[in-house]
Every structure is written in C-alpha cells, then in structure tokens.
Design a protein around this motif. Sequence first.
Motif, PDB file in Angstrom:
ATOM      1  N   MET A 218      13.600  -7.407  -1.250  1.00 18.32           N
ATOM      2  CA  MET A 218      12.924  -7.906  -0.055  1.00 18.32           C
ATOM      3  C   MET A 218      13.597  -7.390   1.216  1.00 18.32           C
ATOM      4  N   ASN A 219      14.923  -7.256   1.204  1.00 20.84           N
ATOM      5  CA  ASN A 219      15.621  -6.684   2.355  1.00 20.84           C
ATOM      6  C   ASN A 219      15.259  -5.215   2.553  1.00 20.84           C
ATOM      7  N   VAL A 220      15.174  -4.489   1.436  1.00 24.72           N
ATOM      8  CA  VAL A 220      14.756  -3.087   1.522  1.00 24.72           C
ATOM      9  C   VAL A 220      13.360  -2.992   2.104  1.00 24.72           C
ATOM     10  N   ASP A 221      12.483  -3.892   1.685  1.00 26.39           N
ATOM     11  CA  ASP A 221      11.110  -3.885   2.203  1.00 26.39           C
ATOM     12  C   ASP A 221      11.093  -4.155   3.708  1.00 26.39           C
ATOM     13  N   VAL A 222      11.886  -5.112   4.162  1.00 24.22           N
ATOM     14  CA  VAL A 222      11.924  -5.433   5.591  1.00 24.22           C
ATOM     15  C   VAL A 222      12.425  -4.246   6.407  1.00 24.22           C
ATOM     16  N   VAL A 223      13.510  -3.615   5.929  1.00 25.60           N
ATOM     17  CA  VAL A 223      14.077  -2.476   6.653  1.00 25.60           C
ATOM     18  C   VAL A 223      13.104  -1.303   6.668  1.00 25.60           C
ATOM     19  N   SER A 224      12.568  -0.962   5.502  1.00 23.57           N
ATOM     20  CA  SER A 224      11.667   0.188   5.430  1.00 23.57           C
ATOM     21  C   SER A 224      10.371  -0.064   6.191  1.00 23.57           C
ATOM     22  N   ARG A 225       9.921  -1.323   6.217  1.00 19.76           N
ATOM     23  CA  ARG A 225       8.681  -1.651   6.917  1.00 19.76           C
ATOM     24  C   ARG A 225       8.851  -1.552   8.430  1.00 19.76           C
ATOM     25  N   ASN A 226       9.971  -2.036   8.953  1.00 19.92           N
ATOM     26  CA  ASN A 226      10.153  -2.115  10.394  1.00 19.92           C
ATOM     27  C   ASN A 226      10.796  -0.872  11.001  1.00 19.92           C
ATOM     28  N   ILE A 227      11.617  -0.175  10.250  1.00 13.27           N
ATOM     29  CA  ILE A 227      12.304   1.002  10.799  1.00 13.27           C
ATOM     30  C   ILE A 227      11.566   2.291  10.472  1.00 13.27           C
ATOM     31  N   PHE A 228      11.142   2.413   9.212  1.00 16.76           N
ATOM     32  CA  PHE A 228      10.515   3.667   8.779  1.00 16.76           C
ATOM     33  C   PHE A 228       8.998   3.558   8.661  1.00 16.76           C
ATOM     34  N   ASN A 229       8.445   2.367   8.936  1.00 14.95           N
ATOM     35  CA  ASN A 229       7.006   2.149   8.814  1.00 14.95           C
ATOM     36  C   ASN A 229       6.501   2.551   7.426  1.00 14.95           C
ATOM     37  N   ALA A 230       7.299   2.241   6.420  1.00 13.68           N
ATOM     38  CA  ALA A 230       6.955   2.581   5.032  1.00 13.68           C
ATOM     39  C   ALA A 230       7.278   1.383   4.149  1.00 13.68           C
ATOM     40  N   PRO A 231       6.406   0.392   4.104  1.00 20.12           N
ATOM     41  CA  PRO A 231       6.685  -0.809   3.317  1.00 20.12           C
ATOM     42  C   PRO A 231       6.817  -0.505   1.834  1.00 20.12           C
ATOM     43  N   PHE A 232       7.614  -1.329   1.180  1.00 27.46           N
ATOM     44  CA  PHE A 232       7.810  -1.186  -0.271  1.00 27.46           C
ATOM     45  C   PHE A 232       6.521  -1.589  -0.981  1.00 27.46           C
ATOM     46  N   ARG A 233       5.960  -0.669  -1.724  1.00 26.80           N
ATOM     47  CA  ARG A 233       4.690  -0.934  -2.401  1.00 26.80           C
ATOM     48  C   ARG A 233       4.933  -1.830  -3.627  1.00 26.80           C
ATOM     49  N   GLY A 234       4.146  -2.882  -3.711  1.00 22.38           N
ATOM     50  CA  GLY A 234       4.249  -3.765  -4.864  1.00 22.38           C
ATOM     51  C   GLY A 234       5.234  -4.898  -4.697  1.00 22.38           C
ATOM     52  N   VAL A 235       5.673  -5.174  -3.465  1.00 24.06           N
ATOM     53  CA  VAL A 235       6.665  -6.230  -3.282  1.00 24.06           C
ATOM     54  C   VAL A 235       6.107  -7.595  -3.677  1.00 24.06           C
ATOM     55  N   VAL A 236       4.811  -7.821  -3.446  1.00 27.35           N
ATOM     56  CA  VAL A 236       4.207  -9.101  -3.830  1.00 27.35           C
ATOM     57  C   VAL A 236       4.257  -9.280  -5.339  1.00 27.35           C
ATOM     58  N   GLU A 237       3.919  -8.235  -6.075  1.00 24.72           N
ATOM     59  CA  GLU A 237       3.952  -8.303  -7.537  1.00 24.72           C
ATOM     60  C   GLU A 237       5.373  -8.527  -8.043  1.00 24.72           C
TER      61      GLU A 237
ATOM     62  N   ILE B 269      -0.503   0.751  -7.588  1.00 26.02           N
ATOM     63  CA  ILE B 269       0.582   0.253  -6.731  1.00 26.02           C
ATOM     64  C   ILE B 269       1.761  -0.175  -7.588  1.00 26.02           C
ATOM     65  N   LEU B 270       1.584  -1.226  -8.380  1.00 29.55           N
ATOM     66  CA  LEU B 270       2.633  -1.663  -9.298  1.00 29.55           C
ATOM     67  C   LEU B 270       2.003  -2.467 -10.414  1.00 29.55           C
ATOM     68  N   GLN B 271       2.320  -2.109 -11.633  1.00 30.74           N
ATOM     69  CA  GLN B 271       1.859  -2.824 -12.813  1.00 30.74           C
ATOM     70  C   GLN B 271       3.059  -3.155 -13.686  1.00 30.74           C
ATOM     71  N   ALA B 272       3.013  -4.333 -14.310  1.00 28.51           N
ATOM     72  CA  ALA B 272       4.083  -4.748 -15.209  1.00 28.51           C
ATOM     73  C   ALA B 272       3.472  -5.508 -16.374  1.00 28.51           C
ATOM     74  N   PRO B 273       3.990  -5.339 -17.579  1.00 29.39           N
ATOM     75  CA  PRO B 273       3.436  -6.054 -18.736  1.00 29.39           C
ATOM     76  C   PRO B 273       3.701  -7.551 -18.634  1.00 29.39           C
ATOM     77  N   TRP B 274       2.766  -8.323 -19.168  1.00 30.36           N
ATOM     78  CA  TRP B 274       2.875  -9.774 -19.124  1.00 30.36           C
ATOM     79  C   TRP B 274       3.878 -10.315 -20.129  1.00 30.36           C
TER      80      TRP B 274
END
Length: 211
Positions: free
Chosen positions: A37-56, A165-170
């Motif tokens: 989540m920290n990586v997502d915040v940094v990449s989203r706000n600094i590099f405008n490249a949000p981490f894909r699949g963070v919700v999943e 985006i992101l898939q994971a087995p159940w």
Amino acid sequence: MKMIVTGLRKIESWVVTVAIIANVSGAFVLLALVAIMNVDVVSRNIFNAPFRGVVEVVIFSLALIVFLQLPDVVRTGRLTRSDGFLGLVRSRSPRLGGVLARILDGIACIFMCLIVWTVWPEFTESFESCHFFSQPDFGPAPTGNIWADFKTGLARCDYFGTPGILQAPWWPVRLVIAFGCAWAAILFFFKTALGDSQGPHHVTAQSSGEV
C-alpha cells in the motif's frame, strides 16, 4: 483421569505452537500488505503510476490475515464477544462462571466446525479446478514436471480478481479459512475439556473502548 488430562495438555501445547506460528505468518502478511500500500501511494502520487490490482491484493491479504491469526486470538482469549453476563456470574460464583464459560466454548467449537464443514467442499472444488494431478477437460495433460504442471494448473484455477489486472486462485484463501476455523475449533475443544488456562480475558465493548 490424571493421565488423560496430562496427555491432553501435551497435545494442547503442540496445538498452541501451531497457532502461534500461524499468528506470526499473519503478521508477515500484514507487513507485506502495508509495504504494498505504501508503494501504491508513492507510485500514484509521485510517478502517476498506481499499483495495478491493489484492491484485489487487499481483499486477498485481509482474508489471510484474519484467519491465520484467528487461532491465536482464541488461544489468548481475545476473541471479541459480549460477556457482561458471564463476567457478572464469574464475580459472584466462579465455579458456575467456569461451567458457563466451558459451555460457551463448546458452542463456539461446534460453530467453528460448521464453518469448516461448509468451506472445505468449496476449497476442494476450487483446488480440483486447477487439475494439478489429473487430465483437464481442455488443455495439456500433466507432464510429470511438478513446477511446470503447477504453473500450468494455476492458469486453470477458479480465481478472483480482474482479468488483465490481477488474478489469484481462490483455493489458498479457502484453505486458510478452513485451517483457521479448524484450529480455532480444536482450541475451543481444549478450553471446553480442560478449562481456559488463559483466564477470562475476552475483549468486551467496555474494555476495548468501543461504544
């Protein structure tokens, strides 16, 4: 009778050890989730490249954290419940309070077993959908190469997430749910049979500061 109690205590110590290990594993999953989540915040706000699949990832991780740490929560008596009446009975009649506590732990054991009974078929169904060891209806048959067959099978598994985006087995999540509830049921069984060695430490709305 004393030998039976001693034997149960020894088995309980092994069960407790596994619960503690599972709790530590859940803590590591939590740390990994915080890092992602920290990586997502940094990449989203600094590099405008949000981490894909963070919700999943959050959904997947929360299920792992909760059910990996559930057995140790039961062991330490920190499972949230309303026990005002039980506390009142304990204060006036410790023996009766102890009996009621064992009855409640026995009921909790039954409910945990019912959850396992419900979740286990879902786990087996989602695991078998991968066809790790059997010929699938479509696709190549297992080659005998464990790693290659595992990667091929993962692509066939019943999954959650968003394609592309992101898939994971159940099945790992359902396995952890079944494990956490099964181990919690075992711990509740020992509390019912041997009493709560941790004492009355259950979290209540009053003690936790909840309204």
